[in-house]
Structures are given as C-alpha cells and as structure tokens.
Design a protein around this motif. Structure first.
Motif, short mmCIF file in Angstrom:
data_model
loop_
_atom_site.label_atom_id
_atom_site.label_comp_id
_atom_site.label_asym_id
_atom_site.label_seq_id
_atom_site.Cartn_x
_atom_site.Cartn_y
_atom_site.Cartn_z
N PHE A 39 0.24 -1.39 -0.59
CA PHE A 39 0.22 0.04 -0.01
C PHE A 39 0.81 1.01 0.15
N ARG A 40 2.09 1.80 -0.38
CA ARG A 40 2.43 2.36 -0.70
C ARG A 40 2.96 3.05 -2.48
N SER A 41 3.43 3.70 -2.73
CA SER A 41 3.33 4.87 -4.43
C SER A 41 4.70 3.13 -4.93
N TYR A 42 4.57 3.39 -6.04
CA TYR A 42 5.68 2.89 -7.01
C TYR A 42 6.60 3.84 -7.16
N HIS A 43 6.98 5.05 -6.55
CA HIS A 43 7.47 5.53 -6.53
C HIS A 43 8.70 5.55 -5.02
N THR A 44 7.21 5.64 -3.80
CA THR A 44 8.45 5.15 -2.79
C THR A 44 9.21 3.83 -3.10
N ILE A 45 8.54 2.19 -3.37
CA ILE A 45 9.25 1.45 -3.48
C ILE A 45 10.19 1.70 -4.20
N ARG A 46 11.00 2.30 -4.92
CA ARG A 46 11.34 2.64 -6.08
C ARG A 46 12.40 3.00 -5.56
N HIS A 48 13.34 2.52 -2.03
CA HIS A 48 13.68 1.94 -1.34
C HIS A 48 14.99 1.15 -1.96
N HIS A 49 13.84 0.40 -3.10
CA HIS A 49 14.72 -0.61 -3.90
C HIS A 49 16.33 0.33 -4.05
N LYS A 50 15.81 1.64 -5.28
CA LYS A 50 18.09 2.26 -4.97
C LYS A 50 18.59 2.34 -3.58
N ASN A 51 18.25 2.50 -3.44
CA ASN A 51 18.61 2.84 -1.55
C ASN A 51 19.54 1.68 -0.51
N ILE A 52 18.10 0.09 -1.17
CA ILE A 52 18.87 -0.83 -0.46
C ILE A 52 20.09 -1.21 -1.32
N LEU A 53 20.21 -0.85 -2.49
CA LEU A 53 21.61 -1.48 -3.53
C LEU A 53 22.49 -0.24 -3.36
N ASN A 54 22.51 1.21 -3.14
CA ASN A 54 23.30 2.05 -2.52
C ASN A 54 23.88 0.99 -0.81
N LYS A 55 23.08 0.81 0.09
CA LYS A 55 22.96 0.60 1.05
C LYS A 55 24.88 -1.16 0.88
N THR A 56 23.90 -2.18 -0.14
CA THR A 56 24.46 -2.66 0.13
C THR A 56 25.58 -2.95 -0.90
N GLY A 57 26.12 -1.83 -1.37
CA GLY A 57 27.21 -1.94 -2.83
C GLY A 57 26.91 -2.39 -3.69
#
Length: 75
Positions: A39-46, A48-57
């Motif tokens: 129940f979130r917007s596509y842009h919010t999830i996108r 999060h997705h980018k932040n996850i990739l960045n945080k994990t390298g």
C-alpha cells in the motif's frame, strides 16, 4: 562498490522496511507489485529499492540476493 564489513548483520545495514522489500524482490515481485502489496506508491518503493542497492553496494538483483543471504537473511 561500498565496502560492507563481513561481520555486520543485514539488520544493521537495512531498515525493517528495506528488509521486507528485499525479501519480496527475492520472491520475484516487481516494484509495482511490491507497491500494491505494501500500500505504497511505486515511486516510494523504487526509492527504497535504489537505497537498498546503494547501502549494500550491489548493482543487480542477483548480487543483492546473494549478499543478503550471505548476511543471514532468510527469504
């Protein structure tokens, strides 16, 4: 690529929401499907997705899943 210490748990790197999203990514959900499910917007999830990739390298979903499993994430 970010240097993430081998002894650090995935729970110390990602937030609870990011871990939840990582698990859904590992189950082959698309960002659009995750947004609908949580129940979130596509842009919010996108974001999060980018932040996850960045945080994990990581630069790919495959790399992210391998990394998460090595850090003890149960999918």
């Amino acid at each position: 690529m970010k240097n993430v210490n081998a002894e650090i748990s995935i729970h110390e790197i990602l937030t609870r929401r990011e871990i939840e999203i990582t698990k859904l990514i590992a189950k082959s959900y698309t960002d659009k499907q995750i947004a609908h499910k949580l129940f979130r917007s596509y842009h919010t999830i996108r974001t999060h997705h980018k932040n996850i990739l960045n945080k994990t390298g990581q630069h790919s979903i495959g790399g992210l899943i391998c990394f998460a499993m090595q850090k003890g994430l149960k999918i």
